[in-house]
Design a protein around this motif. Structure first.
Motif, PDB file in Angstrom:
ATOM      1  N   GLU A  69       0.932  -1.363  -0.002  1.00  0.00           N
ATOM      2  CA  GLU A  69      -0.101  -0.070   0.095  1.00  0.00           C
ATOM      3  C   GLU A  69       0.795   1.314   0.028  1.00  0.00           C
ATOM      4  OE1 GLU A  69      -3.973  -1.584   2.215  1.00  0.00           O
ATOM      5  OE2 GLU A  69      -2.371  -1.227   3.368  1.00  0.00           O
ATOM      6  N   ARG A  79       2.020   1.733  -3.647  1.00  0.00           N
ATOM      7  CA  ARG A  79       0.803   2.451  -4.359  1.00  0.00           C
ATOM      8  C   ARG A  79       0.466   3.699  -4.013  1.00  0.00           C
ATOM      9  NH1 ARG A  79      -4.384  -1.006  -3.928  1.00  0.00           N
ATOM     10  NH2 ARG A  79      -4.913   0.722  -5.639  1.00  0.00           N
ATOM     11  N   CYS A 125       0.714   6.845  -6.515  1.00  0.00           N
ATOM     12  CA  CYS A 125      -0.593   7.861  -6.590  1.00  0.00           C
ATOM     13  C   CYS A 125       0.065   9.385  -6.555  1.00  0.00           C
ATOM     14  CB  CYS A 125      -1.489   7.499  -5.839  1.00  0.00           C
ATOM     15  SG  CYS A 125      -2.856   8.400  -5.844  1.00  0.00           S
ATOM     16  N   ARG A 168     -13.116  14.882   1.438  1.00  0.00           N
ATOM     17  CA  ARG A 168     -12.902  13.700   0.565  1.00  0.00           C
ATOM     18  C   ARG A 168     -11.520  13.282   0.879  1.00  0.00           C
ATOM     19  NH1 ARG A 168     -17.615  12.673   0.024  1.00  0.00           N
ATOM     20  NH2 ARG A 168     -19.056  13.447  -1.667  1.00  0.00           N
ATOM     21  N   CYS A 169     -11.259  11.943   0.981  1.00  0.00           N
ATOM     22  CA  CYS A 169      -9.844  11.463   0.901  1.00  0.00           C
ATOM     23  C   CYS A 169      -9.068  11.977  -0.556  1.00  0.00           C
ATOM     24  CB  CYS A 169      -9.865  10.129   1.004  1.00  0.00           C
ATOM     25  SG  CYS A 169      -8.343   9.175   0.966  1.00  0.00           S
ATOM     26  N   ILE A 190      -6.397  10.278  -1.676  1.00  0.00           N
ATOM     27  CA  ILE A 190      -5.915   9.099  -1.890  1.00  0.00           C
ATOM     28  C   ILE A 190      -6.788   7.968  -2.126  1.00  0.00           C
ATOM     29  CG2 ILE A 190      -3.468   9.543  -1.628  1.00  0.00           C
ATOM     30  CD1 ILE A 190      -3.831   7.585   0.819  1.00  0.00           C
ATOM     31  N   TYR A 191      -8.031   8.427  -2.024  1.00  0.00           N
ATOM     32  CA  TYR A 191      -9.237   7.343  -1.878  1.00  0.00           C
ATOM     33  C   TYR A 191      -9.089   6.053  -2.798  1.00  0.00           C
ATOM     34  CZ  TYR A 191     -13.879   5.461  -1.409  1.00  0.00           C
ATOM     35  OH  TYR A 191     -15.068   4.879  -1.163  1.00  0.00           O
ATOM     36  N   PRO A 192      -8.708   6.113  -3.947  1.00  0.00           N
ATOM     37  CA  PRO A 192      -8.467   4.960  -4.831  1.00  0.00           C
ATOM     38  C   PRO A 192      -7.345   3.987  -4.245  1.00  0.00           C
ATOM     39  CG  PRO A 192      -8.576   6.655  -6.290  1.00  0.00           C
ATOM     40  CD  PRO A 192      -8.244   7.221  -5.025  1.00  0.00           C
ATOM     41  N   THR A 193      -6.229   4.378  -3.549  1.00  0.00           N
ATOM     42  CA  THR A 193      -5.403   3.733  -2.946  1.00  0.00           C
ATOM     43  C   THR A 193      -5.320   3.806  -1.353  1.00  0.00           C
ATOM     44  OG1 THR A 193      -3.724   5.567  -3.288  1.00  0.00           O
ATOM     45  CG2 THR A 193      -3.864   4.153  -4.851  1.00  0.00           C
ATOM     46  N   ARG A 194      -6.336   4.185  -0.892  1.00  0.00           N
ATOM     47  CA  ARG A 194      -6.345   3.980   0.658  1.00  0.00           C
ATOM     48  C   ARG A 194      -6.074   2.771   1.203  1.00  0.00           C
ATOM     49  NH1 ARG A 194     -11.200   3.287  -1.119  1.00  0.00           N
ATOM     50  NH2 ARG A 194     -12.865   2.453  -0.103  1.00  0.00           N
ATOM     51  N   ARG A 245     -10.601   0.944   3.816  1.00  0.00           N
ATOM     52  CA  ARG A 245     -11.544   0.445   2.959  1.00  0.00           C
ATOM     53  C   ARG A 245     -12.521  -0.334   4.004  1.00  0.00           C
ATOM     54  NH1 ARG A 245      -8.384  -2.583  -0.525  1.00  0.00           N
ATOM     55  NH2 ARG A 245      -6.513  -2.277   0.411  1.00  0.00           N
TER      56      ARG A 245
END
Length: 146
Positions: free
Chosen positions: A36, A39, A43, A82-83, A85-89, A94
Motif C-alpha cells: 500500500e 501504491r 499515486c 474527501r480523501c 488518495i481514495y483509490p489507493t487508501r 476500506r
C-alpha cells in the motif's frame, strides 16, 4: 442464526455517505502495508523516501499515515471532505466500520454509529460478508505485526 454466531451475523446496514468523519477526529493510527505504501507513493508521484518523510509517522511500532494537529488524516481534504488518495487508501480505511473493536458488541457499534451517518443506513451487509471483511482486516493487521 446459530447460538454461537456473533451478534451481527444477521447483517448490518452501512453505506458510505462521503462525510469524511472517519478521516478526522481523535488521533489514532492509519496503518498500511508495504504494498500500500508503494501504491500511495506512486499515486502521489513521490519516491518512497519522499512519501515517508512527508506523510509517515510511527504508532505502536508500525508505520502510520501522519495526522494534522487536530486528528485529521493528512490525506483528508477539508475543503471537499474527501480523501485525496481514495483509490489507493489502505485496507484499514476500506474496511471501516467492520473493525473488531466496532463489531465487538452492539453497544460499540451504536457508539460508532453516532459519529458515522452511513452506519445503520443503506446497503445490508450479511453475516458471511461481514465475517470476510473482518477476517481480511485481522489477517492484514497480523501480517504487519509479524
Amino acid at each position: 442464526m446459530k447460538a454461537s454466531s456473533p451478534w451481527w451475523f444477521e447483517g448490518l446496514r452501512f453505506s458510505c455517505v462521503g462525510c469524511g468523519r472517519c478521516c478526522r477526529g481523535e488521533p489514532g493510527a492509519i496503518f498500511f502495508s508495504r504494498y500500500e505504501e508503494m501504491r500511495i507513493a506512486y499515486c502521489l508521484g513521490l519516491s518512497l523516501g519522499e512519501f515517508r518523510r512527508g506523510y509517515v509517522t510511527g504508532r505502536w511500532g508500525l508505520p502510520s499515515i501522519d495526522e494534522r494537529w487536530n486528528g485529521e488524516c493528512l490525506f483528508y481534504d477539508p475543503a471537499t471532505a474527501r480523501c485525496r488518495i481514495y483509490p489507493t487508501r489502505p485496507l484499514q480505511c476500506r474496511t471501516w466500520p467492520f473493525w473488531p473493536e466496532i463489531l465487538d458488541t452492539p453497544e460499540s457499534w451504536r457508539k460508532a454509529s453516532k459519529m458515522c451517518p452511513g452506519m445503520d443506513q443503506g446497503v445490508m451487509h450479511d453475516g458471511p460478508e461481514i465475517k470476510g471483511i473482518l477476517d481480511s482486516y485481522v489477517k492484514y493487521l497480523g501480517e504487519m505485526v509479524n
